[in-house]
Scaffold this active site. Structure first.
Site: not given
Ligand code: AR6
Length: 172
Positions: A34-35, A126, A122, A25
């Site tokens: 995944v972050d 997202y 995304s 982000n």
């Protein structure tokens, strides 16, 4: 046309590529999906590298752009952090998603990477529709400009793998 593109079902934190791409982000200080997985596997060093990226307000990476850091404990050498669009919120999500892929590849090239692994940017929180995301990502990645880079997509589910593989076959 770049035909060095492969689709893998798996965890991107295990990718043994020069760079892996993080669907981050704008703050670039970690998150879920995944972050979160990348920060956890890389260890706390990754957050330290992220904090070194200059911020405007609390934005280190605007939507569609990309930033690069070392990869901490990951097998990869670099993490390229990019921010995809929120499908129903950001305007022109198609252009922003294409930019996220293009800017990631540009950074990889600049850092002499021969290989890069992408997640489905995304396509989680997202809310980007999978087929449209597959088409956009592969259109960008197939450009002759990236002929020297082996590109893999590390996708988490069999459904995503099937969609990306169909799109890859269709455009071959
Ligand atoms: N390896 C490969 N793919 C994964 C992994 C993994 N370890 N973990 C999840 N995925 P998301 P976004 C898939 O939500 O939509 C974060 O909180 C997942 O199944 O991670 O771009 C950030 O901090 C999905 O297909 O990213 C942002 O706030 C894909 O990765 C926000 O989420 C992307 O899902 C970014 O949302």
């Amino acid at each position: 046309m770049n035909s060095n593109i492969s689709i893998v079902q798996g965890n991107i934190t295990e990718a043994d590529t020069d760079a892996i791409v993080n669907a981050a982000n704008q703050k670039m200080l970690g998150g879920g999906g995944v972050d979160g997985a990348i920060h956890k596997a890389a260890g706390p060093e990754l957050l330290k590298y992220c904090l070194q990226i200059p911020a405007v307000g609390d934005v280190r990476c605007p939507v569609g752009e990309a930033r690069i850091t070392p990869a901490g404990r990951l097998p990869a050498r670099w993490v390229i952090h990019t921010v995809g669009p929120r499908y129903t919120i950001d305007s022109e999500p198609q252009n922003l998603l294409a930019s996220a892929y293009r800017n990631s590849l540009t950074l990889a090239e600049k850092h002499q990477c021969n290989s890069i692994a992408f997640p489905a940017i995304s396509c989680g929180v997202y809310g980007y529709p999978y087929s449209e995301a597959a088409e956009i990502s592969l259109t960008v990645c197939r450009d002759v400009r990236w002929n020297g880079i082996n590109i893999s997509f590390y996708l988490f589910t069999p459904e995503l793998v099937e969609i990306w593989q169909n799109e890859l076959n269709r455009s071959e």
